[in-house]
Design a protein around this motif. Structure first.
Motif, PDB file in Angstrom:
ATOM      1  N   ARG A   1       0.878  -1.175   0.000  1.00 54.62           N
ATOM      2  CA  ARG A   1       0.000   0.000   0.000  1.00 54.62           C
ATOM      3  C   ARG A   1       0.913   1.221   0.000  1.00 54.62           C
ATOM      4  N   THR A   2       1.225   1.706  -1.168  1.00 56.77           N
ATOM      5  CA  THR A   2       2.209   2.792  -1.285  1.00 56.77           C
ATOM      6  C   THR A   2       1.630   4.139  -0.886  1.00 56.77           C
ATOM      7  N   THR A   3       0.326   4.179  -0.640  1.00 51.30           N
ATOM      8  CA  THR A   3      -0.264   5.424  -0.152  1.00 51.30           C
ATOM      9  C   THR A   3      -0.229   5.517   1.366  1.00 51.30           C
ATOM     10  N   HIS A   4       0.257   4.474   2.032  1.00 52.95           N
ATOM     11  CA  HIS A   4       0.351   4.522   3.482  1.00 52.95           C
ATOM     12  C   HIS A   4       1.261   5.677   3.881  1.00 52.95           C
ATOM     13  N   GLN A   5       0.968   6.301   5.014  1.00 51.36           N
ATOM     14  CA  GLN A   5       1.717   7.490   5.422  1.00 51.36           C
ATOM     15  C   GLN A   5       3.208   7.229   5.617  1.00 51.36           C
TER      16      GLN A   5
ATOM     17  N   ARG B   1       5.118  11.182  12.248  1.00 52.39           N
ATOM     18  CA  ARG B   1       3.846  10.465  12.317  1.00 52.39           C
ATOM     19  C   ARG B   1       4.105   8.959  12.345  1.00 52.39           C
ATOM     20  N   GLY B   2       3.376   8.256  13.183  1.00 50.68           N
ATOM     21  CA  GLY B   2       3.479   6.802  13.231  1.00 50.68           C
ATOM     22  C   GLY B   2       4.868   6.334  13.629  1.00 50.68           C
ATOM     23  N   MET B   3       5.374   5.316  12.927  1.00 54.04           N
ATOM     24  CA  MET B   3       6.723   4.797  13.179  1.00 54.04           C
ATOM     25  C   MET B   3       7.650   5.303  12.081  1.00 54.04           C
ATOM     26  N   MET B   4       8.811   4.744  12.002  1.00 50.51           N
ATOM     27  CA  MET B   4       9.733   5.077  10.918  1.00 50.51           C
ATOM     28  C   MET B   4      10.597   3.863  10.638  1.00 50.51           C
ATOM     29  N   GLY B   5      11.233   3.864   9.480  1.00 57.59           N
ATOM     30  CA  GLY B   5      12.093   2.753   9.108  1.00 57.59           C
ATOM     31  C   GLY B   5      13.502   2.922   9.634  1.00 57.59           C
ATOM     32  N   VAL B   6      14.257   1.853   9.504  1.00 64.07           N
ATOM     33  CA  VAL B   6      15.660   1.886   9.918  1.00 64.07           C
ATOM     34  C   VAL B   6      16.441   2.882   9.073  1.00 64.07           C
ATOM     35  N   ALA B   7      16.122   2.949   7.791  1.00 67.02           N
ATOM     36  CA  ALA B   7      16.776   3.903   6.884  1.00 67.02           C
ATOM     37  C   ALA B   7      15.718   4.818   6.283  1.00 67.02           C
ATOM     38  N   PRO B   8      15.195   5.759   7.063  1.00 68.29           N
ATOM     39  CA  PRO B   8      14.062   6.569   6.588  1.00 68.29           C
ATOM     40  C   PRO B   8      14.391   7.459   5.404  1.00 68.29           C
ATOM     41  N   GLY B   9      15.664   7.721   5.166  1.00 66.33           N
ATOM     42  CA  GLY B   9      16.040   8.568   4.044  1.00 66.33           C
ATOM     43  C   GLY B   9      16.226   7.818   2.745  1.00 66.33           C
ATOM     44  N   ALA B  10      16.153   6.484   2.775  1.00 66.42           N
ATOM     45  CA  ALA B  10      16.407   5.683   1.582  1.00 66.42           C
ATOM     46  C   ALA B  10      15.188   5.647   0.670  1.00 66.42           C
ATOM     47  N   GLY B  11      15.426   5.466  -0.615  1.00 68.46           N
ATOM     48  CA  GLY B  11      14.363   5.214  -1.564  1.00 68.46           C
ATOM     49  C   GLY B  11      14.081   3.719  -1.646  1.00 68.46           C
TER      50      GLY B  11
ATOM     51  N   ARG C   1      -2.398  -2.749   5.630  1.00 71.27           N
ATOM     52  CA  ARG C   1      -2.988  -2.282   4.382  1.00 71.27           C
ATOM     53  C   ARG C   1      -4.404  -1.715   4.539  1.00 71.27           C
ATOM     54  N   SER C   2      -5.018  -1.865   5.708  1.00 74.83           N
ATOM     55  CA  SER C   2      -6.432  -1.506   5.846  1.00 74.83           C
ATOM     56  C   SER C   2      -6.690  -0.015   5.682  1.00 74.83           C
ATOM     57  N   SER C   3      -5.710   0.828   5.978  1.00 72.34           N
ATOM     58  CA  SER C   3      -5.856   2.264   5.743  1.00 72.34           C
ATOM     59  C   SER C   3      -4.467   2.884   5.697  1.00 72.34           C
ATOM     60  N   ASP C   4      -4.433   4.144   5.337  1.00 67.78           N
ATOM     61  CA  ASP C   4      -3.137   4.827   5.236  1.00 67.78           C
ATOM     62  C   ASP C   4      -2.534   5.156   6.587  1.00 67.78           C
ATOM     63  N   THR C   5      -3.273   4.902   7.668  1.00 65.09           N
ATOM     64  CA  THR C   5      -2.751   5.170   9.010  1.00 65.09           C
ATOM     65  C   THR C   5      -2.837   3.937   9.904  1.00 65.09           C
ATOM     66  N   ALA C   6      -3.071   2.764   9.294  1.00 65.45           N
ATOM     67  CA  ALA C   6      -3.254   1.536  10.080  1.00 65.45           C
ATOM     68  C   ALA C   6      -1.916   0.908  10.434  1.00 65.45           C
ATOM     69  N   TYR C   7      -1.836   0.363  11.655  1.00 62.89           N
ATOM     70  CA  TYR C   7      -0.641  -0.337  12.139  1.00 62.89           C
ATOM     71  C   TYR C   7      -1.094  -1.602  12.851  1.00 62.89           C
TER      72      TYR C   7
END
Length: 789
Positions: A139-143, A180-190, A357-363
């Motif tokens: 779900r690439t529209t997830h925040q 917002r929410g969480m973040m990845g280990v490498a948040p600056g990566a593509g 995947r249930s919404s753009d803000t779901a965890y």
């Protein structure tokens, strides 16, 4: 990525079964409580100027951020999960009162990476790198993913598909750090996204190969594979069956077991091999804790050896830590052990609250190697940003060699040892592989820093900075140190990673390491103590000649740095107040120095004319040892002439002036960074003496002057400024004007007295300094007592 059942199974061709490596809870997460903060780690023991640079205070604050801790389950969630796995509650079996749940990201010291500064001012977040994800939909529209750089590989399909598993995996690797929410280990990566779920069953190997090749073409530094076969097979059983199969290679064997063609699997393996030239392959281990060994697929380098270059298998565990020190107290393995893959395996905390995947803000809360693996993939992206010149195999080695292994169960399950480089050997565990990634350690020098001076960082001789680089030498002075001061120098650690330090830092270290012009820390007083032997025994009535004769000991290159070498001095009387002196030293079979002097006195005036020469063919620089690549010389030599003039003035007072001019050469030793060539040099000084200070036969002198210094000469300095992916060092050629060294001055006081019992007492105290360098100074004291017979 769940605890109890697979997320999805896809049947292809009736025999190709592909599954995500786990499942997920189907409920939204409850509010969670951040785990206890760990105190900042102590800084590593190396000098300043290298990068990345850490700020412990910023890291500690960053660790408290809601986005950093959002991925961690709260205590109730973790204990519920532990109960589901039949384990005791958190810290139930620990006697440590500070026992606490581990933060998944804090366990890896990610706060130090994200707040570390690179020379260009950026933080280490993976910026400028690309992480490839092979999964089942997104779900690439997830925040966590919306607005990120995303490259899609469709392989002929209309879309990638949408699924919570792929959404979570991509977000754990590179979810945005936007508050917002969480973040990845490498948040600056593509991200480079592809899906095995959209592939036709007969084309699965080809589809995976095409996705991998496309990721490499777009510059991906790592490919994450949080999937495995639905019917997992342990690696040890696979090895036995493969050996008994008689198959020509693993591709042929695997086609017979899993389906597809041998040619198709060979193509996939070849594509994996090609990807390792530019990126690391990360594969999730099986979630089946009862498997007994790592899954055969995550252990693929054991069956296809060419894949061992940059491959990491990842297991999953829950950890408890000492909340005060951060030490790992216990690790409860939730997945298959590293086992046969232990040599190239890491373990992470794969229990995370991750996007759904249930919404753009779901965890949702989930656990498994599917969530552990993208953490390691993110770690690779961080290293790729910080060390863009390293090869993927080197990023892999850094993660493995620096991983945390500080808990009892790891030490109790050691299965072997890996030698990563000279002096870098690390044990690995059959359960946890090399341990938990530690990004602060991985971004720091391993085994200390050295200045490399060969063709590559691997075959050149390195000189450790901790031992001190001698950049000051006789005659040369601190010309090299001055040339370094305004430059950035590449240095390397034991694994060959490139760090960059200020030449000024190295120059300051030189000043503290050795006295200017005196490599090895020899003090001028010590040298004068030896050199006094050269004055010979002038008769008492020689008077001013004694003052004249000592000048060369204080300011001449011919009598500097004599050490304890066998020396001789012969004084021959040619007539009243007329002497000829021969002196020299044979320090080694191919290192020697000689001087011939004529001393005369007339009407109270005295003079000494000296001719001197020396040669050092044993690696010394003008008679001094040359440790390290900056002063190293294969051989050197000099010739000089000096003149001393003395005259009395007033009662028992005398004045003497000294000057020396010479030429020299120094040929660079193999591997040396500096080639000096030919030069000219000079020295000068004045001595004021007074007789009968405390006794009728004594003499005291004060002196000041310039020690031997280059007057003209050009040296070439090969300054290491970088390395490429193959480790080949790039050098910048600097021309050094040897005459621009700081002026080496000498001041001192000398006292000599011949007693009635023919004892010669000599005392000398002096100070050497470099004009313009407040740290370039040295003090010396020498006392000598000799009996004449």
């Amino acid at each position: 990525m769940g605890r109890t059942r697979p997320l999805a199974c896809l049947t292809i061709l009736g025999s190709l079964l592909l599954a995500a490596c786990g499942g997920e809870d189907e409920t939204e997460t409850a509010a969670h409580t951040p785990g206890p903060a760990l105190p900042p780690a102590k800084p590593p023991p190396y000098g300043g100027g290298q990068y990345p640079t850490f700020d412990a205070q910023s890291a500690a604050l960053y660790r408290q951020g809601a986005e950093f801790t959002h991925a961690d389950p709260n205590a109730a969630q973790e204990n519920g999960l532990r109960a589901g796995f039949g384990q005791e509650a958190l810290c139930a079996g620990s006697g440590n009162p500070d026992c606490a749940s581990a933060s998944a990201y804090g366990l890896q010291n990610l706060e130090f990476a994200h707040t570390a500064k690179l020379p260009d001012g950026r933080n280490v977040t993976g910026e400028g790198t690309l992480i490839a994800i092979v999964d089942n939909g997104y779900r690439t529209t997830h925040q966590e993913l919306a607005g990120k750089e995303i490259v899609r590989f469709l392989g002929g399909a209309a879309a990638l598909g949408v699924d919570s598993h792929g959404t979570a995996v991509a977000s754990v690797a590179a979810g945005k750090a936007d508050g917002r929410g969480m973040m990845g280990v490498a948040p600056g990566a593509g991200l480079h996204l592809s899906s095995w779920a959209i592939a036709d069953d007969r084309d699965l190997p080809a589809h995976l190969a095409a996705a991998t090749a496309d990721a490499a073409a777009h510059g991906a530094v790592v490919q994450n594979n949080s999937w495995g076969w639905q019917a997992e097979k342990p690696a040890d059983a696979e090895a036995r069956d493969f050996a008994l199969s008689g198959a020509s290679d693993y591709a042929a064997y695997f086609a017979g077991r899993q389906g597809g063609s041998a040619a198709g699997w060979r193509t996939l393996f070849s594509t994996y091999d090609a990807f390792q030239k530019t990126g690391v392959l990360v594969f999730a281990n099986s979630n089946d804790a009862e498997l007994g060994d790592a899954s055969a697929w995550s252990s693929l380098p054991n069956f296809v050896p060419q894949l061992a270059e940059a491959w990491i298998a990842v297991s999953n565990a829950l950890f408890s830590v000492d909340g005060r020190t951060g030490a790992i107290l216990e690790a409860n393995l939730l997945s298959a052990p590293c086992g046969s893959a232990a040599r190239f395996c890491l373990t992470a905390d794969g229990t995370l609250v991750a996007p759904a995947r249930s919404s753009d803000t779901a965890y949702q809360l989930g656990t498994g190697t599917s969530y552990a693996a993208p953490q390691v993939s993110g770690d690779v992206a961080l290293l790729a940003q910080a060390f863009p010149n390293l090869a993927p195999a080197e990023w892999t080695s850094r993660l493995l060699a620096t991983a945390r292994r500080d808990w009892p169960d790891f030490q109790a399950s050691i299965a072997g040892e890996t030698r990563f480089a000279a002096g870098v050997r690390r044990a690995y565990s059959r359960l946890f592989g090399h341990g938990v990634p530690d990004m602060r350690a991985a971004l720091s020098p391993v085994g200390g820093l050295s200045i490399a001076s060969g063709r590559t960082v691997f075959d050149g001789e390195g000189t450790p900075l901790a031992e001190g680089l001698v950049g000051n030498g006789p005659i040369i002075g601190n010309a090299v140190a001055r040339a370094l001061a305004g430059r950035t120098v590449m240095v390397v650690d034991a694994l060959g990673a490139d760090f960059y330090v200020s030449g000024a830092v190295m120059s300051r270290a030189n000043s503290k390491r050795a006295h200017p012009g005196m490599p090895g820390g020899a003090r001028p007083g010590q040298r004068l103590d030896q050199a006094f032997a050269f004055t010979g025994s002038l008769p008492a009535e020689a008077g001013p000649l004694a003052e004249t004769g000592i000048a060369k000991l204080l300011f001449s290159q011919a009598f500097a740095g004599l050490g304890a070498a066998p020396a001789f001095s012969r004084l021959m009387a040619l007539g009243p107040d007329d002497y000829l002196q021969f002196s020299g030293a044979m320090e080694r079979s191919d290192a020697m120095r000689f001087a011939a002097a004529r001393l005369t006195a007339h009407a109270g005036f005295s003079s000494e004319l000296t001719f001197s020469a020396g040669h050092d063919g044993s690696g010394g620089l003008f008679g001094s040892p040359t440790p390290g690549p900056l002063m190293a010389a294969e051989d050197s030599g000099y010739m000089a002439t000096s003149l001393t003039l003395g005259a009395p003035f007033g009662a028992d007072w005398s004045l003497a002036g000294f000057a020396e001019l010479g030429v020299g050469y120094a040929r660079a030793a193999p591997g040396a960074l500096v080639d000096y060539g030919a030069l000219s040099y000079g020295s000068a000084g004045v001595i004021v003496g007074k007789q009968a200070i405390a006794a009728p036969g004594d003499r005291a002198s004060v002196y000041a002057g310039i020690r031997p210094a280059a007057l003209a000469g050009k040296a070439q300095f090969l300054l290491p400024v970088g390395r490429d992916e193959k480790g080949v060092i790039s050098y910048e050629v600097l021309d050094i004007d040897l005459a621009r060294a700081d002026l080496p001055l000498r001041f001192g006081l000398s006292y000599a007295n011949r007693t009635s019992n023919d004892f010669d007492l000599r005392i000398n105290a002096n100070a050497d300094l470099l004009l313009g360098d407040p740290q370039g100074y040295g003090l010396g004291l020498a006392v000598g007592l000799r009996k004449s017979f």
